[in-house]
Design an enzyme around this catalytic site. Structure first.
Site, PDB file in Angstrom:
ATOM      1  CG  ASN A  15      -4.214   4.413 -65.710  1.00 58.97           C
ATOM      2  OD1 ASN A  15      -5.397   4.085 -65.587  1.00 58.97           O
ATOM      3  ND2 ASN A  15      -3.767   5.086 -66.761  1.00 58.97           N
ATOM      4  CD  GLU A  36      -5.709   7.127 -69.483  1.00 60.63           C
ATOM      5  OE1 GLU A  36      -5.602   6.619 -68.338  1.00 60.63           O
ATOM      6  OE2 GLU A  36      -5.458   6.496 -70.520  1.00 60.63           O
ATOM      7  CG  ASP A  39     -15.206   4.260 -72.382  1.00 59.34           C
ATOM      8  OD1 ASP A  39     -15.916   3.308 -72.732  1.00 59.34           O
ATOM      9  OD2 ASP A  39     -14.401   4.178 -71.444  1.00 59.34           O
ATOM     10  CG  HIS A  47      -8.483   4.377 -67.170  1.00 60.23           C
ATOM     11  ND1 HIS A  47      -7.408   3.850 -67.844  1.00 60.23           N
ATOM     12  CD2 HIS A  47      -9.524   3.569 -67.472  1.00 60.23           C
ATOM     13  CE1 HIS A  47      -7.778   2.780 -68.521  1.00 60.23           C
ATOM     14  NE2 HIS A  47      -9.057   2.579 -68.309  1.00 60.23           N
TER      15      HIS A  47
HETATM   16  C1  GLP Z   1     -10.945   0.308 -70.476  1.00 61.01           C
HETATM   17  C2  GLP Z   1     -12.299   1.032 -70.525  1.00 61.01           C
HETATM   18  C3  GLP Z   1     -12.829   1.231 -69.165  1.00 61.01           C
HETATM   19  C4  GLP Z   1     -12.741  -0.088 -68.447  1.00 61.01           C
HETATM   20  C5  GLP Z   1     -11.305  -0.374 -68.129  1.00 61.01           C
HETATM   21  C6  GLP Z   1     -11.060  -1.754 -67.540  1.00 61.01           C
HETATM   22  O1  GLP Z   1      -9.907   1.072 -70.943  1.00 61.01           O
HETATM   23  N1  GLP Z   1     -12.277   2.284 -71.198  1.00 61.01           N
HETATM   24  O2  GLP Z   1     -14.160   1.707 -69.226  1.00 61.01           O
HETATM   25  O3  GLP Z   1     -13.431  -0.023 -67.243  1.00 61.01           O
HETATM   26  O4  GLP Z   1     -10.479  -0.112 -69.219  1.00 61.01           O
HETATM   27  O5  GLP Z   1     -11.074  -2.727 -68.514  1.00 61.01           O
HETATM   28  P1  GLP Z   1     -11.023  -4.277 -68.188  1.00 61.01           P
HETATM   29  O6  GLP Z   1     -12.300  -4.618 -67.578  1.00 61.01           O
HETATM   30  O7  GLP Z   1     -10.831  -4.932 -69.533  1.00 61.01           O
HETATM   31  O8  GLP Z   1      -9.875  -4.490 -67.287  1.00 61.01           O
END
Ligand code: GLP
Length: 253
Positions: free
Chosen positions: A135, A142, A66, A137
């Site tokens: 949440n 989402e 992403d 995702h």
């Molecule tokens: C972000 C990214 C995801 C990631 C997730 C967890 O929004 N778009 O690809 O896996 O949230 O992030 P973190 O590892 O900082 O908790």
């Protein structure tokens, strides 16, 4: 398959081991790369082990999950900059084979289509690294995203923008939308490694095991993946019922 490790460092060791073994078997493998705080120690261990074992990563192809819409690859908070900082600049990658969605593409819909198509042109993702949002995702898919989705533009939920504001100076500048590979793109990967660490992921990981597959919790789709590993540290596993913990794979020798 569920794996529970005592701490972040042993999670990172295990994940980078799997990665390195996959590269040794298939040096031109296609890696689905993820960002976020969870991946930072994993990339750090991976870099260290690649150097120690003198693994050649120059034939590797990577596709990131992403990117924020509106941020250029040079913006310090873009996922392109994250990848450069935490992984790409440290090893002998072929930069022509490191793909990320372009958050500044003129025609976003067309760009998304081309991105999914390019993944398929390479024969699909061999190994997909995945984190999870609070949440549920995955990527930036989402809750409510169709399981059939391919790469697309998504409006980020308020919760996700708040969660990710820790990477920005203030919540106001977390972009409102992003490009993400779709759930179907993720499910097409040969193998998925879902990594969750820390107490902040304990509730969503409990929810994963307590719910059937539902678009309301995108993470739950992994129950249908034939080769998904769920890799947790003790903190992220702390709310799992005993019946689930008992199913964890033991790697003790
Ligand atoms: C972000 C990214 C995801 C990631 C997730 C967890 O929004 N778009 O690809 O896996 O949230 O992030 P973190 O590892 O900082 O908790």
């Amino acid at each position: 398959m569920l794996f529970i490790f005592p701490d972040v460092s042993s999670v990172a060791d295990y994940v980078s081991d799997v990665l390195i073994n996959t590269i040794k078997n298939k040096p031109d493998m296609v890696l689905g790369a993820a960002t976020g705080g969870t991946m930072e120690p994993i990339y750090a261990h991976f870099i260290q082990q690649v150097r120690q074992q003198q693994v050649d990563v120059s034939r590797l192809v990577t596709f990131n999950l992403d990117e924020y819409v509106g941020l250029s690859a040079h913006h310090p908070k873009s996922y392109a900059a994250y990848m450069h900082q935490h992984l790409f600049q440290h090893l002998n990658f072929n930069t022509a084979k490191l793909y990320l969605p372009d958050g500044q593409a003129q025609n976003l819909e067309e760009h998304c289509f081309e991105y999914s198509t390019r993944v398929q042109h390479y024969g699909g993702i061999n190994l997909q690294l995945l984190g999870v949002g609070g949440n549920g995702h995955i990527g930036f898919n989402e809750p409510g995203t169709s399981f059939d989705s391919r790469c697309h533009v998504v409006q980020l939920s308020e919760q996700t923008r708040i969660d990710n504001s820790r990477f920005f100076a203030e919540n106001a500048i977390v972009p409102a939308s992003a490009i993400t590979m779709g759930i179907q793109d993720i499910m097409d990967a040969d193998e998925v490694l879902l990594v969750a660490t820390g107490i902040s992921k304990s509730a969503i990981m409990a929810a994963y095991y307590q719910n059937d597959v539902t678009e309301a919790i995108p993470l739950t789709i992994l129950k249908r993946h034939p080769s998904a590993k769920i890799i947790l540290d003790e903190a992220a596993a702390s709310l799992l019922p005993d019946s689930v913990r008992q199913c964890a794979v033991s790697l003790a020798t």
